[in-house]
Design an enzyme around this catalytic site. Sequence first.
Site, PDB file in Angstrom:
ATOM      1  N   CYS A 114       0.853  -1.193   0.000  1.00 32.03           N
ATOM      2  CA  CYS A 114       0.000   0.000   0.000  1.00 32.03           C
ATOM      3  C   CYS A 114       0.885   1.239   0.000  1.00 32.03           C
ATOM      4  O   CYS A 114       1.901   1.270   0.702  1.00 32.03           O
ATOM      5  CB  CYS A 114      -0.895  -0.025   1.241  1.00 32.03           C
ATOM      6  SG  CYS A 114      -2.047   1.358   1.368  1.00 32.03           S
ATOM      7  N   HIS A 157      -9.276  -3.343  -2.966  1.00 34.74           N
ATOM      8  CA  HIS A 157      -8.299  -2.650  -2.101  1.00 34.74           C
ATOM      9  C   HIS A 157      -8.683  -1.166  -1.990  1.00 34.74           C
ATOM     10  O   HIS A 157      -8.643  -0.593  -0.888  1.00 34.74           O
ATOM     11  CB  HIS A 157      -6.888  -2.834  -2.685  1.00 34.74           C
ATOM     12  CG  HIS A 157      -5.779  -2.150  -1.944  1.00 34.74           C
ATOM     13  ND1 HIS A 157      -4.738  -2.845  -1.361  1.00 34.74           N
ATOM     14  CD2 HIS A 157      -5.516  -0.843  -1.701  1.00 34.74           C
ATOM     15  CE1 HIS A 157      -3.901  -1.985  -0.786  1.00 34.74           C
ATOM     16  NE2 HIS A 157      -4.343  -0.751  -0.988  1.00 34.74           N
ATOM     17  N   GLU A 158      -9.068  -0.571  -3.117  1.00 34.91           N
ATOM     18  CA  GLU A 158      -9.419   0.866  -3.110  1.00 34.91           C
ATOM     19  C   GLU A 158     -10.737   1.122  -2.383  1.00 34.91           C
ATOM     20  O   GLU A 158     -10.850   2.089  -1.619  1.00 34.91           O
ATOM     21  CB  GLU A 158      -9.486   1.413  -4.543  1.00 34.91           C
ATOM     22  CG  GLU A 158      -8.202   1.266  -5.347  1.00 34.91           C
ATOM     23  CD  GLU A 158      -6.952   1.572  -4.572  1.00 34.91           C
ATOM     24  OE1 GLU A 158      -6.975   2.508  -3.736  1.00 34.91           O
ATOM     25  OE2 GLU A 158      -5.941   0.871  -4.759  1.00 34.91           O
ATOM     26  N   HIS A 161     -10.288   1.269   1.215  1.00 33.39           N
ATOM     27  CA  HIS A 161      -9.773   2.547   1.743  1.00 33.39           C
ATOM     28  C   HIS A 161     -10.893   3.541   2.041  1.00 33.39           C
ATOM     29  O   HIS A 161     -10.817   4.270   3.036  1.00 33.39           O
ATOM     30  CB  HIS A 161      -8.802   3.191   0.754  1.00 33.39           C
ATOM     31  CG  HIS A 161      -7.383   2.713   0.868  1.00 33.39           C
ATOM     32  ND1 HIS A 161      -6.675   2.705   2.055  1.00 33.39           N
ATOM     33  CD2 HIS A 161      -6.512   2.249  -0.072  1.00 33.39           C
ATOM     34  CE1 HIS A 161      -5.440   2.253   1.835  1.00 33.39           C
ATOM     35  NE2 HIS A 161      -5.315   1.950   0.559  1.00 33.39           N
TER      36      HIS A 161
HETATM   37  C1  FHF Z   1      -0.367  -0.395  -5.186  1.00 29.23           C
HETATM   38  N1  FHF Z   1       1.687  -1.195  -6.070  1.00 29.23           N
HETATM   39  O1  FHF Z   1      -0.584   0.069  -6.277  1.00 29.23           O
HETATM   40  C2  FHF Z   1       0.839  -1.261  -4.915  1.00 29.23           C
HETATM   41  C3  FHF Z   1       1.636  -0.908  -3.661  1.00 29.23           C
HETATM   42  C4  FHF Z   1      -3.628  -4.581  -4.891  1.00 29.23           C
HETATM   43  O2  FHF Z   1      -4.630   2.094  -2.317  1.00 29.23           O
HETATM   44  O3  FHF Z   1       0.812  -2.966  -7.084  1.00 29.23           O
HETATM   45  O4  FHF Z   1      -2.084   1.662  -1.737  1.00 29.23           O
HETATM   46  F1  FHF Z   1       3.048  -0.181 -10.164  1.00 29.23           F
HETATM   47  C5  FHF Z   1      -3.799   2.003  -3.222  1.00 29.23           C
HETATM   48  C6  FHF Z   1       2.400  -3.165 -11.999  1.00 29.23           C
HETATM   49  C7  FHF Z   1       2.078  -4.014 -10.975  1.00 29.23           C
HETATM   50  C8  FHF Z   1       2.746  -1.859 -11.729  1.00 29.23           C
HETATM   51  C9  FHF Z   1       2.101  -3.580  -9.674  1.00 29.23           C
HETATM   52  C10 FHF Z   1      -3.739  -3.091  -4.850  1.00 29.23           C
HETATM   53  C11 FHF Z   1      -2.461  -2.386  -4.517  1.00 29.23           C
HETATM   54  C12 FHF Z   1      -2.649  -0.890  -4.431  1.00 29.23           C
HETATM   55  C13 FHF Z   1      -1.662   1.354  -4.051  1.00 29.23           C
HETATM   56  N2  FHF Z   1       2.473  -1.750  -8.123  1.00 29.23           N
HETATM   57  C14 FHF Z   1       1.595  -2.045  -7.088  1.00 29.23           C
HETATM   58  C15 FHF Z   1       2.761  -1.441 -10.422  1.00 29.23           C
HETATM   59  C16 FHF Z   1       2.441  -2.263  -9.386  1.00 29.23           C
HETATM   60  C17 FHF Z   1      -1.366  -0.166  -4.094  1.00 29.23           C
HETATM   61  N3  FHF Z   1      -2.526   1.696  -2.972  1.00 29.23           N
HETATM   62  C18 FHF Z   1       2.734  -1.931  -3.445  1.00 29.23           C
HETATM   63  C19 FHF Z   1       2.229   0.494  -3.731  1.00 29.23           C
HETATM   64 ZN    ZN Z   2      -3.667   1.179  -0.421  1.00 29.17          ZN
END
Ligand code: FHF
Ligand code: ZN
EC number: 3.5.1.88
Length: 187
Positions: A114, A157-158, A161
């Site tokens: 996250c 996940h969103e 939040h």
């Molecule tokens: C991410 N990053 O986006 C994670 C975190 C399952 O509320 O997954 O906290 F950048 C939102 C390709 C594949 C390109 C993976 C939901 C995760 C949501 C953000 N990165 C990725 C990428 C990623 C959280 N978040 C590890 C930062």
């Molecule tokens: Zn998150």
Amino acid sequence: MITMDDIIREGHPTLRDVAKEVPIPPTAEDVALGKEMLQFLKNSQDPVKAEELHLRGGVGLAAPQLDSSKRIIAVHVPSVDPEKPENGISTVMYNPKVLSHSVQEACLGEGEGCLSVDREVPGYVVRAARITVSYYDAEGEKHKIRLKNYNAIVVQHEIDHINGIMFYDHIDEKNPLQLKDGVLVIE
Ligand code: FHF
Ligand code: ZN
């Protein structure tokens, strides 16, 4: 422009609040916020911009992570297959709602992270494998979509939040890496 400094981290009380619905059609301010959120995700996935701006790569962002307790989320998951761009999802959702979900469960094989959590938390985050979601877009149009697998995991996940729920709330603290049979593991 949104950068990492705008993102609040665990311990901040806003992350535990239930966010408020936004007016539909969204106000100009909420439309602008949604656009900024989606642009942050795009920048964070652009190797050049991410390095310049010190952004951690993200596929989703919820307004409460910006200390704005509103029911607004952005997701940007490009399709892995360039022949099938419809497999990805890139959108801003206002007042998103899970209308129904599969009995089948799924989790990411790598666990979750996250942008508001600056530590690794090992463990499977078991969620619904498929969901039907309603939401409003920036024009105030209502949408109803079905999502599966990775896209469904990100949107859950969103939506968590905006309900004050963190991914690690779903991890079995006694047995973080123990999976029940039948849970689809997404690699
Ligand atoms: C991410 N990053 O986006 C994670 C975190 C399952 O509320 O997954 O906290 F950048 C939102 C390709 C594949 C390109 C993976 C939901 C995760 C949501 C953000 N990165 C990725 C990428 C990623 C959280 N978040 C590890 C930062
Ligand atoms: Zn998150």
